[in-house]
Enzyme design. Structure first.
Site, mmCIF file in Angstrom:
data_model
loop_
_atom_site.group_PDB
_atom_site.id
_atom_site.type_symbol
_atom_site.label_atom_id
_atom_site.label_comp_id
_atom_site.label_asym_id
_atom_site.label_seq_id
_atom_site.Cartn_x
_atom_site.Cartn_y
_atom_site.Cartn_z
ATOM 1 N N GLU A 26 4.058 5.078 0.849
ATOM 2 C CA GLU A 26 4.323 3.641 0.872
ATOM 3 C C GLU A 26 5.064 3.255 -0.402
ATOM 4 O O GLU A 26 4.890 3.883 -1.455
ATOM 5 C CB GLU A 26 2.970 2.901 0.949
ATOM 6 C CG GLU A 26 3.093 1.391 0.926
ATOM 7 C CD GLU A 26 1.791 0.683 1.319
ATOM 8 O OE1 GLU A 26 0.780 1.371 1.547
ATOM 9 O OE2 GLU A 26 1.804 -0.558 1.396
ATOM 10 N N ASN A 71 0.664 -2.033 3.804
ATOM 11 C CA ASN A 71 0.788 -3.478 3.610
ATOM 12 C C ASN A 71 2.215 -3.875 3.232
ATOM 13 O O ASN A 71 2.678 -4.971 3.561
ATOM 14 C CB ASN A 71 -0.189 -3.944 2.525
ATOM 15 C CG ASN A 71 -1.647 -3.730 2.924
ATOM 16 O OD1 ASN A 71 -1.961 -3.610 4.115
ATOM 17 N ND2 ASN A 71 -2.546 -3.669 1.964
ATOM 18 N N ASN A 171 1.502 -3.198 10.626
ATOM 19 C CA ASN A 171 0.434 -2.536 9.891
ATOM 20 C C ASN A 171 -0.751 -3.475 9.691
ATOM 21 O O ASN A 171 -0.569 -4.614 9.234
ATOM 22 C CB ASN A 171 0.947 -2.107 8.509
ATOM 23 C CG ASN A 171 -0.153 -1.497 7.649
ATOM 24 O OD1 ASN A 171 -0.590 -0.382 7.924
ATOM 25 N ND2 ASN A 171 -0.613 -2.215 6.622
ATOM 26 N N GLU A 172 -1.937 -3.026 10.054
ATOM 27 C CA GLU A 172 -3.197 -3.755 9.775
ATOM 28 C C GLU A 172 -3.063 -5.259 9.973
ATOM 29 O O GLU A 172 -3.434 -6.056 9.090
ATOM 30 C CB GLU A 172 -3.695 -3.431 8.351
ATOM 31 C CG GLU A 172 -4.066 -1.984 8.186
ATOM 32 C CD GLU A 172 -4.805 -1.630 6.897
ATOM 33 O OE1 GLU A 172 -4.895 -2.479 5.993
ATOM 34 O OE2 GLU A 172 -5.291 -0.493 6.804
ATOM 35 N N TYR A 243 -11.009 4.211 5.120
ATOM 36 C CA TYR A 243 -11.144 4.851 3.811
ATOM 37 C C TYR A 243 -12.629 4.950 3.489
ATOM 38 O O TYR A 243 -13.394 4.056 3.831
ATOM 39 C CB TYR A 243 -10.422 4.031 2.738
ATOM 40 C CG TYR A 243 -8.923 4.020 2.919
ATOM 41 C CD1 TYR A 243 -8.144 5.066 2.442
ATOM 42 C CD2 TYR A 243 -8.285 2.972 3.595
ATOM 43 C CE1 TYR A 243 -6.763 5.074 2.614
ATOM 44 C CE2 TYR A 243 -6.905 2.970 3.760
ATOM 45 C CZ TYR A 243 -6.152 4.022 3.270
ATOM 46 O OH TYR A 243 -4.787 4.028 3.453
ATOM 47 N N GLU A 291 -4.049 6.174 8.812
ATOM 48 C CA GLU A 291 -4.468 6.047 7.408
ATOM 49 C C GLU A 291 -5.907 6.510 7.320
ATOM 50 O O GLU A 291 -6.800 5.874 7.905
ATOM 51 C CB GLU A 291 -4.357 4.601 6.904
ATOM 52 C CG GLU A 291 -2.945 4.165 6.621
ATOM 53 C CD GLU A 291 -2.868 2.815 5.905
ATOM 54 O OE1 GLU A 291 -3.725 2.519 5.056
ATOM 55 O OE2 GLU A 291 -1.921 2.069 6.226
ATOM 56 N N GLN A 348 -2.640 8.709 0.713
ATOM 57 C CA GLN A 348 -1.221 8.897 0.898
ATOM 58 C C GLN A 348 -0.840 10.260 0.348
ATOM 59 O O GLN A 348 -1.731 11.099 0.187
ATOM 60 C CB GLN A 348 -0.474 7.751 0.221
ATOM 61 C CG GLN A 348 -0.861 6.371 0.818
ATOM 62 C CD GLN A 348 0.058 5.230 0.392
ATOM 63 O OE1 GLN A 348 1.081 5.399 -0.215
ATOM 64 N NE2 GLN A 348 -0.367 4.001 0.724
#
Ligand code: AHR
Length: 497
Positions: A26, A71, A171-172, A243, A291, A348
């Site tokens: 990212e 993000n 994304n999200e 996560y 992710e 990542q």
């Protein structure tokens, strides 16, 4: 303590889609600037890419690299990032409150990925932008037509299309922190219309709809149902993110967190099947766990980072041995769910919650978590076998029964080997494991790598880069002793019976 692992050539979970060993880069912190790109670095190539980093990424061989966020993508203007570098705008980047110089953009990144031997998994901005821009970027990347955006790519020096096959629809978008956060229905409608335009522009692409940002989101479940009800016909995957972290410093609990990942996968798969049923569809929606990782060490430090810097050291978690054991268990969970999970991205890749770290102007060093990822990515390609593990369990504060032995077993017909990835979660006892491989003649152990250390909190660092590093173990074809809190990769040469 004793245990048994039984694997049978006839008991198969699935052929593994190699894309479960993918990763993510990212525009965040030092992932790009100071990570993959540092023109002044002594190893920099003609485009300013650090070759020490590139060569290490090649060792991991990630099939896909998700880009440019995260993000970040929800405020991304892809047009800022292509063409003449001198004309690219510096922007206030509102996801991470940094300054984005756009000196590495879509043009450069796809070339970096090509040099790394990986494919780009491209995300489009459905936060501040919408379906039209999503279609335009597909045209820029993939189209051969004599039209505006395909010609823009040609003018920028790329006659051949980039051929990006897998695209994320935002994304999200369920998260209030997201730039352009949406309700499930708002997102579902936008994603559906973006998907139609993107596939009309290039019918060969495949699309990932946003699922929940994690399984603890208040809208988890309802979000997936709403999105799939609107988008089922137009998408191929739904995403999962999660996560993990040892926030309470409760290691036995932490080592069991992969059980939760397993339930998360099974719940989302069940929702996909429910909607398929409702729609009387003939298409399975697969899962893209795009992710996943451990992320918690850097949370406090990140709050103190000054805003509006270029490439500040954000999300630089330093991983210890217990984090590597967790990453080993999470990889086992992905392999053991490879019938539904077809894409997964370790989030990542460089500097930002990453297995590979760099010092600006200096060396590269590897985190503890690099090794389980390396071994799975290298030797976890083949068919996942549905191994039976007989072992004792312990109770955690949220889990009733966490097995002391966590494992996945992969058979590669091509290489003629069975590979076991095993973690001993016991903190004080060694476990003697009997290995039973049915349907194979086990000939010899080709390799047994162990990751362990006397201190569960031991880490690597620029000064001690090999403090936690794999060493050779002594597995036999029918048994292995697992020292307390250890990770193992065992490759056994086999012939079919
Ligand atoms: O990987 C770091 C961040 O985690 C990503 O930008 C976002 O998608 C997630 O919340």
């Amino acid at each position: 303590m004793k245990a048994k692992i039984k694997a049978d050539k006839a008991k198969i979970i699935s052929k593994i889609d190699e894309r479960i060993y993918s990763s993510f880069l990212e525009h965040l912190g030092r992932a790009v600037y100071g990570g993959i790109y540092e023109p002044e670095h002594e190893t920099a190539d003609d485009m300013g890419f650090r070759q020490d980093v590139l060569n290490t990424v090649k060792e991991l061989n990630p099939p896909l690299i998700r880009y440019p966020g995260g993000n970040f993508v929800s405020g991304y203007n892809w047009e800022d990032t292509v063409g003449d570098k001198a004309k690219r705008p510096r922007r206030m980047e509102l996801a991470w409150f940094s300054v984005e110089t756009n000196q590495v953009g879509l043009d450069e990144f796809q070339e970096w990925a090509r040099r790394a031997g990986s494919q780009v998994m491209m995300a489009v901005n459905l936060g501040t932008r919408g379906p039209a821009e999503a279609g335009n970027v597909v045209e820029y990347c993939n189209s051969r037509t004599d039209t505006y955006y395909a010609n823009m790519r040609r003018e920028n020096g790329f006659e051949e299309p980039f051929g990006i096959h897998t695209w994320c629809l935002g994304n999200e978008m369920d998260g209030p922190w997201q730039i352009g956060h949406k309700t499930a229905y708002e997102y579902a409608r936008t994603a559906c219309e973006a998907a139609k335009i993107m596939k009309w522009t290039d019918p060969t692409i495949e699309l990932v709809a946003c699922g929940s940002s994690n399984s603890g989101m208040p809208t988890f479940g309802e979000w997936e149902e709403t999105v799939l009800r609107e988008c089922y016909e137009h998408v191929d995957y739904i995403s999962l993110h999660n996560y993990y972290g040892n926030r309470e410093n409760n290691t036995p609990d932490y080592l069991g967190c992969s059980l939760e990942m397993g339930r998360f996968i099974e719940t989302v798969a069940a929702i996909c099947d429910k909607i398929k049923g409702e729609k009387k569809g003939d298409k399975d929606i697969y899962l893209s766990f795009d992710e996943w990782n451990v992320w918690f060490h850097s949370n406090e430090a990140d709050e103190k980072i000054e805003k509006w810097q270029v490439a500040p050291p954000l999300l630089e978690d330093i991983y210890n041995l217990e984090d590597a054991l967790v990453v080993g268990c999470l990889l086992n969970t992905l392999i053991n769910h490879s019938d539904r999970v077809k894409i997964a991205c370790l989030a990542q890749l460089v500097n930002v919650i990453a297995p590979i770290m760099t010092v600006n102007g200096g060396d590269l060093w590897l985190q503890t978590t690099f090794y389980p990822y390396l071994y799975a990515a290298r030797f976890g390609r083949g068919t996942a076998l549905d191994a039976e593990v007989e072992c004792d369990t312990y109770a955690g504060s949220k889990e009733a029964a966490i097995p002391y032995v966590d494992c996945s077993v992969v058979y590669s017909k091509e290489r003629g080997e069975v590979v076991l990835f095993v973690v001993n979660r016991h903190l004080t006892e060694a476990i003697e494991v009997a290995l039973e491989l049915k349907g194979f003649w086990a000939e010899q152990v080709l390799e047994h790598k162990v990751l362990n250390h006397t201190d569960l909190k031991a880490v690597n660092s620029p000064k001690a880069p090999r403090n936690v590093t794999p060493y050779d173990g002594e597995a036999a074809v029918d048994s292995v002793t697992l020292e307390p809190h250890s990770y193992h990769m065992i490759r056994i040469k086999v012939k079919s019976e």
